[in-house]
Every structure is written in structure tokens, then in C-alpha cells.
Design an enzyme around this catalytic site. Structure first.
Site, mmCIF file in Angstrom:
data_model
loop_
_atom_site.group_PDB
_atom_site.id
_atom_site.type_symbol
_atom_site.label_atom_id
_atom_site.label_comp_id
_atom_site.label_asym_id
_atom_site.label_seq_id
_atom_site.Cartn_x
_atom_site.Cartn_y
_atom_site.Cartn_z
ATOM 1 N N HIS A 171 -3.367 2.080 16.015
ATOM 2 C CA HIS A 171 -2.539 3.286 15.511
ATOM 3 C C HIS A 171 -3.287 4.066 14.528
ATOM 4 O O HIS A 171 -4.302 3.843 13.989
ATOM 5 C CB HIS A 171 -1.292 2.575 14.923
ATOM 6 C CG HIS A 171 -1.595 1.732 13.741
ATOM 7 N ND1 HIS A 171 -1.808 0.393 13.841
ATOM 8 C CD2 HIS A 171 -1.255 1.988 12.161
ATOM 9 C CE1 HIS A 171 -1.894 -0.134 12.503
ATOM 10 N NE2 HIS A 171 -1.776 0.710 11.733
ATOM 11 N N ASP B 262 -4.236 -3.306 12.049
ATOM 12 C CA ASP B 262 -3.960 -3.857 10.657
ATOM 13 C C ASP B 262 -4.863 -5.323 10.664
ATOM 14 O O ASP B 262 -4.812 -5.983 11.480
ATOM 15 C CB ASP B 262 -2.732 -3.934 10.361
ATOM 16 C CG ASP B 262 -2.131 -2.550 9.712
ATOM 17 O OD1 ASP B 262 -2.988 -1.474 9.928
ATOM 18 O OD2 ASP B 262 -0.936 -2.558 9.754
ATOM 19 N N LYS C 232 0.840 -1.222 0.104
ATOM 20 C CA LYS C 232 -0.123 0.124 0.189
ATOM 21 C C LYS C 232 0.914 1.242 0.187
ATOM 22 O O LYS C 232 1.890 1.148 0.635
ATOM 23 C CB LYS C 232 -0.773 0.050 1.222
ATOM 24 C CG LYS C 232 -1.921 1.251 1.389
ATOM 25 C CD LYS C 232 -2.490 1.052 2.693
ATOM 26 C CE LYS C 232 -3.651 2.320 2.717
ATOM 27 N NZ LYS C 232 -3.987 2.498 3.970
ATOM 28 N N HIS D 235 -7.127 2.263 13.960
ATOM 29 C CA HIS D 235 -7.314 1.036 13.186
ATOM 30 C C HIS D 235 -6.188 -0.054 13.756
ATOM 31 O O HIS D 235 -5.294 0.523 14.263
ATOM 32 C CB HIS D 235 -7.436 1.186 11.930
ATOM 33 C CG HIS D 235 -6.279 1.371 11.174
ATOM 34 N ND1 HIS D 235 -5.479 2.561 11.091
ATOM 35 C CD2 HIS D 235 -5.426 0.323 10.603
ATOM 36 C CE1 HIS D 235 -4.493 2.378 10.512
ATOM 37 N NE2 HIS D 235 -4.233 1.250 10.097
HETATM 38 C C1 OGA Z 1 -1.989 2.092 7.318
HETATM 39 C C2 OGA Z 1 -1.338 2.775 8.339
HETATM 40 C C3 OGA Z 1 0.596 4.157 8.917
HETATM 41 C C4 OGA Z 1 1.381 5.312 8.170
HETATM 42 O O1 OGA Z 1 -2.122 2.253 6.082
HETATM 43 O O2 OGA Z 1 -2.710 1.015 7.610
HETATM 44 O O3 OGA Z 1 -1.391 2.356 9.329
HETATM 45 O O4 OGA Z 1 2.499 5.619 8.845
HETATM 46 N N1 OGA Z 1 -0.474 3.623 7.886
HETATM 47 O O5 OGA Z 1 1.069 5.799 7.023
HETATM 48 NI NI NI Z 2 -2.330 0.429 9.672
#
Ligand code: OGA
Ligand code: NI
Length: 306
Positions: A261, A207, A186, A205
Site C-alpha cells: 500500500h 507493514d 504512529k 510498502h
Molecule cells: C503507514 C501507512 C497509511 C495511511 O504509515 O504505514 O501505510 O493511510 N499509512 O496513512
Molecule cells: Ni503502512
């Protein structure tokens, strides 16, 4: 200076109100080059039990490769929207792969200040290049190389976590489906936001993955919930941030925590991050590993198909 009201978080969520401003405990840092493997293992296990998140340094992924991964991702997101739309998630898609900019409103009707791109990078049978940017041209080569490194590092960490459960090294890897487990890349792109005190990037959320291996750019923004407070994560150049996800919580019958987080945004700078989610394939049944449960240790979670 104003932002649309859909981006303004409730007072329970606004970073200016909810970020803890006292002394901030540091997220554990694990040096994988330490020759004392036993102490590395203990550090990984302790961090996963107490925090569900840690940073690894000297992790074996070349700094230059991370720099190139960031460069090709940034170049993609700096293209005009019309070009980014060429890898957009199709409207009727039941999967998450593709570029997304019109994020759905969440339960409170709020929007997140972030664009994203999802695409699988491993195993090769799951890769759909339709969702990989063609531009910049090096995008594919860099991501293919990164996939090999991220898999190796993930399996090393899963090995430590398995031994920490008193099991053989490949127990958690097998629990996630062995070689059928999927690595989902991602990219998060958080543009500058005039009101970082009121908006959030990704809201709170855990993960859904087994584990997540994330590299950020140089703009801080990750926050971790621990002991009832939201703390800023310290930025360590070239570290990889490891999140324990929901599936390792379940497989370990609750021994390892799935960290809660969220991310904040910056007034002037664009923040980006590259999490890779290590996930079971969708039909895989995930529940507490049978070796861990018994009469004294009832399963805390029901098995379900991922
Ligand atoms: C996510 C996330 C954290 C970040 O995409 O699940 O928690 O540091 N990203 O971008
Ligand atoms: Ni995340």
C-alpha cells in the site's frame, strides 16, 4: 505551484500515471456486530488471504474515542515546530520513537510528503512518555484509553485468523510474543501539496508489523495494490482499516498476505492517519508456526529475530 524536485516521483510511481481509473473493487468490509460469528470469521480469513487488508465496522471502539484521538493528534501537529521538536526522535537514537519531519531520502533519493510521530502505547513496561506530547493535556489520557480498545480488537481479529489456520484462538497472539507484543502508535500528517499528481505521502510498502489497525481522518488517500493495479481505498466513516503485515505472512507460512500500500496527498486538505502497529518485541524469533509445516508443507520463510 512548484514542489522541490526531491518530492517528484519517477513515472513508475507518480499517482497521476499509476492510479487505476477503471472500476475499482471495494476493499472487503466486515461487520463485527454480526451475531453469526462463523460468517465473520470466514470474511476475515477470505479478505486476509485475497487482499491482506479489510475494513471493520461496529468494531467496539467508541466513535467518540476515535474522534478524541484524532483531535488530540491534530492539535499536537498544529503546534509550532519548536514545540513539536520537544518530542523529536533523538539524532543518535536507534529506535523509531519520536517526532520526525526531515524524512530520509529513499532508495531513489526521493522524499515523502509527510511528517510523523511514533510512540509505543502498550504494554506499560514499553511506554516511554518522553515521546508522548504534553500538549494538548488530554493527549495521554485519550491514548491510554485507545490502547486498551485497540488491544482488545487486535486480539479478536488474531483469534479469527488463528482459527482460520485450523489452530487454537491464541496461536497467532502467542506467535507474536503473547503479552510481550508491543503496540506502536504512529500519526501521519500529510500537509496540502500543490502537486498531488507528482508526489506521494508514504511510498509503496508492506507493514513490518503483525497486523496494523488504522483510523484515517476524512481526507481519502490510502491506495492498495491488487491484481497489478493501484486502487483508491474507499473511505468509510468510523471504520478501522486492518492491514496484514509481514509477521502474520510469515507466521501463517504465506496463507495471509501482507498488503502492498501507499498514500497520496491532497491539494487543499491536510490528511492524517493513526495506524497502530502490533509487533513482536525485538528479540522475538518469528517464523512459520510449527503446527502449519510438515513434509507436505515445507516452511516458506526462515525464522529470524524481529
Ligand atoms: C503507514 C501507512 C497509511 C495511511 O504509515 O504505514 O501505510 O493511510 N499509512 O496513512
Ligand atoms: Ni503502512
Amino acid at each position: 505551484e512548484a514542489i522541490p524536485f526531491e518530492f517528484i516521483r519517477s513515472e513508475k510511481e507518480q499517482p497521476a500515471i499509476t492510479t487505476f481509473r477503471g472500476p475499482t473493487p471495494a476493499i472487503p468490509v466486515v461487520d463485527l456486530s454480526n451475531p453469526d460469528e462463523e460468517s465473520v470469521l470466514r470474511a476475515v480469513v477470505k479478505a486476509s488471504e485475497e487482499w491482506g487488508i479489510f475494513q471493520v465496522v461496529n468494531h467496539g471502539i467508541p466513535t467518540e474515542l476515535i474522534r478524541r484521538l484524532q483531535e488530540v493528534g491534530r492539535k499536537f501537529f498544529e503546534l509550532p515546530s519548536s514545540e513539536k521538536e520537544s518530542v523529536a526522535k533523538p539524532v543518535d537514537s536507534k529506535d523509531i520513537e519520536g517526532y520526525g519531519t526531515k524524512l530520509q531520502k529513499d532508495l531513489e533519493g526521493k522524499k515523502a510528503w509527510v511528517d510523523h510521530l511514533f510512540h509505543r502505547i502498550w504494554p506499560p513496561s514499553c511506554v516511554n512518555y518522553r515521546f508522548w506530547p504534553k500538549n494538548p493535556p488530554e493527549y495521554r489520557e485519550v491514548n491510554e484509553e485507545y490502547a486498551l480498545h485497540v488491544k482488545k480488537l487486535s486480539e479478536t481479529l488474531l483469534g479469527f485468523l488463528s482459527e482460520g489456520l485450523g489452530l487454537r484462538r491464541d496461536a497467532l497472539k502467542e506467535g507474536l510474543g503473547g503479552e510481550t507484543a508491543e503496540y506502536m502508535m504512529k500519526i501521519n500528517y500529510y500537509p496540502p501539496c500543490p502537486r498531488p499528481d507528482l508526489a506521494l505521502g508514504v511510498p509503496a510498502h508492506t507493514d513490518l508489523s503483525g497486523i496494523t489497525l488504522l483510523v484515517p481522518n476524512e481526507v481519502p488517500g490510502l491506495q492498495v495494490f491488487k491484481d497489478d493495479h493501484w486502487f483508491d481505498a474507499e473511505y468509510i466513516p468510523s471504520a478501522v482499516i486492518v492491514h496484514i503485515g509481514d509477521q502474520i505472512l510469515r507466521l501463517s507460512n504465506g496463507k495471509y498476505k501482507n498488503v502492498l500500500h501507499r498514500t497520496t496527498v491532497d491539494k487543499e486538505k491536510t490528511r492524517m492517519s493513526w495506524p497502530v502497529f502490533l509487533e513482536p518485541h525485538r528479540e522475538m524469533i518469528v517464523g512459520p508456526l510449527p503446527e502449519l509445516t510438515g513434509d507436505d508443507n515445507p516452511p516458506k520463510y526462515k525464522p529470524f529475530a524481529f
